[in-house]
Scaffold this motif. Structure first.
Motif, mmCIF file in Angstrom:
data_model
loop_
_atom_site.group_PDB
_atom_site.id
_atom_site.type_symbol
_atom_site.label_atom_id
_atom_site.label_comp_id
_atom_site.label_asym_id
_atom_site.label_seq_id
_atom_site.Cartn_x
_atom_site.Cartn_y
_atom_site.Cartn_z
ATOM 1 N N ARG A 74 1.262 4.276 -2.897
ATOM 2 C CA ARG A 74 1.149 5.718 -2.653
ATOM 3 C C ARG A 74 2.338 6.463 -3.253
ATOM 4 N NH1 ARG A 74 -1.040 4.115 2.539
ATOM 5 N NH2 ARG A 74 1.023 4.340 3.501
ATOM 6 N N GLU B 223 1.711 6.842 -6.903
ATOM 7 C CA GLU B 223 0.735 7.906 -7.152
ATOM 8 C C GLU B 223 1.364 9.292 -6.995
ATOM 9 O OE1 GLU B 223 -2.497 7.193 -4.529
ATOM 10 O OE2 GLU B 223 -3.079 5.298 -5.487
ATOM 11 N N ARG B 224 2.194 9.454 -5.945
ATOM 12 C CA ARG B 224 2.822 10.759 -5.714
ATOM 13 C C ARG B 224 3.772 11.155 -6.839
ATOM 14 N NH1 ARG B 224 2.782 9.326 -0.079
ATOM 15 N NH2 ARG B 224 4.796 8.301 -0.287
ATOM 16 N N ARG C 298 0.812 -1.211 0.000
ATOM 17 C CA ARG C 298 0.000 0.000 0.000
ATOM 18 C C ARG C 298 0.852 1.270 0.000
ATOM 19 N NH1 ARG C 298 -4.711 -0.005 4.309
ATOM 20 N NH2 ARG C 298 -5.129 -1.875 3.039
ATOM 21 N N SER C 299 1.894 1.306 0.829
ATOM 22 C CA SER C 299 2.728 2.511 0.887
ATOM 23 C C SER C 299 3.499 2.712 -0.416
ATOM 24 C CB SER C 299 3.693 2.437 2.073
ATOM 25 O OG SER C 299 4.638 1.393 1.886
#
Length: 249
Positions: free
Chosen positions: A87, A90-91, A83-84
């Motif tokens: 992220r 996405e960033r 999950r991290s």
């Protein structure tokens, strides 16, 4: 006097010196020169045996009382970001990456200098000049590339196809079975992006597209904050006394 071929590796052992990862420990390294027509082949074989490359030198730890440094490689086919990591992807969705010939630039050095001042100001590389940096990039007899990471959203004249400023750089060797991340660095102002994680994820994606099995991350050192992050990229194989061993968690 005995003459040795440039294609026949000769190995040497360094004197003990303070360990850069674990306080109170000493390190020694065994090393050889990567030169001659078979340098790429030798780099391939030695990387499989736990060596790392620095310019035209291949080395691995040879410490007498410590085995904390463990070579790790990500299993590309089975890797799935957590999950991290998603992220971080996405960033950095606005990032453009490009694999190029290993040619140093002043822009790269500016990012490199800022990275050292933030992360490694007390380390052995802290005093590297622009000429030292150029040698780090150019002094290679093996199949090496530079991967640049740029923002796509800011049109800056002369900043390359990405359109924006240089945010990160990876010096990467192409091996028969994978990509070996020799050294990577990033703009300190971009650290909130988790761009270091993103660059590793990009290498995993590149290796998958190239049909390669592994991404070599160098040494994972349990208990070292500098190196502990490498253990998060699972599944991975770690080089133990019995050979490469797979770890899922």
């Amino acid at each position: 006097m005995t003459q040795h071929s440039r294609d026949t590796p000769q190995f040497y052992l360094t004197a003990p010196s303070p360990c850069p990862y674990l306080p109170g420990k000493e390190e020694r390294k065994v090393f050889t020169h990567l030169v001659g027509e078979r340098a790429s082949e030798l780099n391939d074989v030695l990387t499989h045996g736990g060596f790392r490359r620095s310019q035209s030198i291949a080395y691995r730890p040879a410490c007498e009382a410590c085995r904390a440094c463990v070579s790790v490689r990500v299993v590309v086919e089975d890797f799935r970001p957590n999950r991290s990591m998603n992220r971080a992807i996405e960033r950095n969705s606005d990032i453009f990456s490009e694999m190029r010939a290993p040619v140093p630039t002043s822009e790269q050095y500016s990012v490199f200098r800022g990275y050292l001042d933030l992360r490694h100001r007390d380390g052995g590389m802290a005093d590297m000049t622009v000429l030292d940096y150029a040698m780090m990039i150019e002094d290679s007899h093996v199949d090496t590339r530079i991967i640049e990471y740029r923002s796509k959203d800011a049109e800056a004249p002369g900043s390359g196809r990405g359109g924006g400023p240089l945010l990160g750089v990876a010096l990467t060797d192409l091996l028969s079975d994978g990509l070996s991340m020799v050294y990577s660095f990033f703009d300190p102002d971009a650290r909130a992006r988790s761009i270091g994680t993103f660059m590793i994820l990009d290498h995993i994606s590149r290796a998958r597209r190239l049909g390669l099995s592994y991404v070599y991350l160098g040494y994972w050192v349990k208990g070292s904050k500098k190196m502990d992050y490498k253990g998060r990229f699972l599944p991975q194989e770690r080089l133990l006394p019995d050979g490469w061993t797979r770890f899922e968690v």
